[in-house]
Motif scaffolding. Structure first.
Motif: not given
Length: 300
Positions: A134-143
């Motif tokens: 979830y943090e990665l999705a936020d950081l990279f604007n991805k699902t």
């Protein structure tokens, strides 16, 4: 509310560690962190929900952009490119040279050259810095699913070599000491026993040499030296001559990239840094750094 500079200082070590592990170069990592600081100081803090995530995103994106722009430079590099070693401690272990939140070993940084910049970033943040999807999705604007797929591709590219993260420092240092003893005694049998059959030796000289008292030292091999027999002959032939010919020669154990390594000097000038990868019993890879530009932080 905390001062913006204080907020940045709280996460500066983490940001440097991310940048260094992404780029493999100290000065460039520091430049990325400094640039992040300058941009951060212009940000309206009331618009930022999570300061840490915001700073990590700025730093990571800057690293991805930088790697994308420097790929061609590495392709034009003379000989083998190895990351710049980061000295965690001075040889006497009394002072910290760099506050590194987590510096990956030279071997892992070399291995991660297989990855695209984005794969490298997601792999680092998930596997090393324990970010969740979830943090990665936020950081990279991805699902989250997209981040999972990118991480899977990264792991597929690395294969079973991700096990190189698991290192026992005491075992590593023991292997290192045995290596030094075998070289000092010129004991081919003991040295052969320490090296894996498929060992590789990588040496980065950057096309440069150092001249000391009219003698030239440094340089490297254009390609890796492969195989136990070839590496053994090379080490037993070169190292004794190197020790005898370098003026005011000395060598110390140091901690570089979190691992015991060998640093050699001519007086106060660093000549080489030798780092190893072991499987706990034998040496699987040797990394030799002789490029003076990448050893400047090791000066006494």
């Amino acid at each position: 509310m905390e001062n913006k500079a204080d907020i940045f200082l709280e996460y500066k070590t983490l940001l440097f560690s991310i940048a260094y592990n992404m780029l493999g170069k100290i000065d460039e990592a520091e430049e990325i962190v400094q640039d992040t600081f300058l941009k951060w100081m212009d940000v309206e803090i009331a618009t930022v929900k999570q300061e840490k995530a915001f700073l990590v995103k700025m730093t990571t994106n800057a690293c991805i952009n930088h790697l994308t722009s420097t790929r061609v430079k590495r392709e034009k590099y003379i000989g083998i490119w190895l990351p710049e070693p980061l000295q965690n401690y001075a040889p006497d272990h009394t002072q910290t040279r760099f506050e590194s939140y987590h510096a990956l070993s030279i071997g892992m940084l070399v291995l991660m050259e297989k990855l695209t910049p984005q794969e490298r970033a997601i792999f680092l943040l998930k596997e090393i810095f324990a970010y969740d999807y979830y943090e990665l999705a936020d950081l990279f604007n991805k699902t989250t699913d997209s981040c999972r797929q990118i991480l899977k591709r990264a792991k597929d590219h690395l294969g079973q070599d991700t096990r190189r993260f698991e290192v026992d420092l005491k075992v590593h240092e023991k292997v290192l000491q045995n290596f030094l003893q075998a070289i000092a005694e010129g004991n081919m049998t003991d040295l052969i026993d320490l090296l894996k059959q498929d060992i590789h030796l990588y040496a980065d000289g950057g096309g440069q040499t150092i001249t000391i008292q009219d003698r030239r030292f440094g340089g490297a091999f254009p390609k890796p030296i492969m195989g136990r027999d070839n590496v053994t002959r090379l080490l037993l032939n070169i190292i004794p001559k190197f020790r005898q010919q370098v003026p005011d020669f000395s060598e110390d154990l140091t901690i570089a990239n979190g691992m015991p390594s060998i640093i050699t000097y001519s007086g106060k000038i660093p000549i080489s840094l030798v780092a190893f990868e072991t499987d706990g019993e034998q040496i699987r890879n040797i990394y030799v750094q002789t490029n003076p530009d990448k050893l400047k932080y090791f000066k006494k």
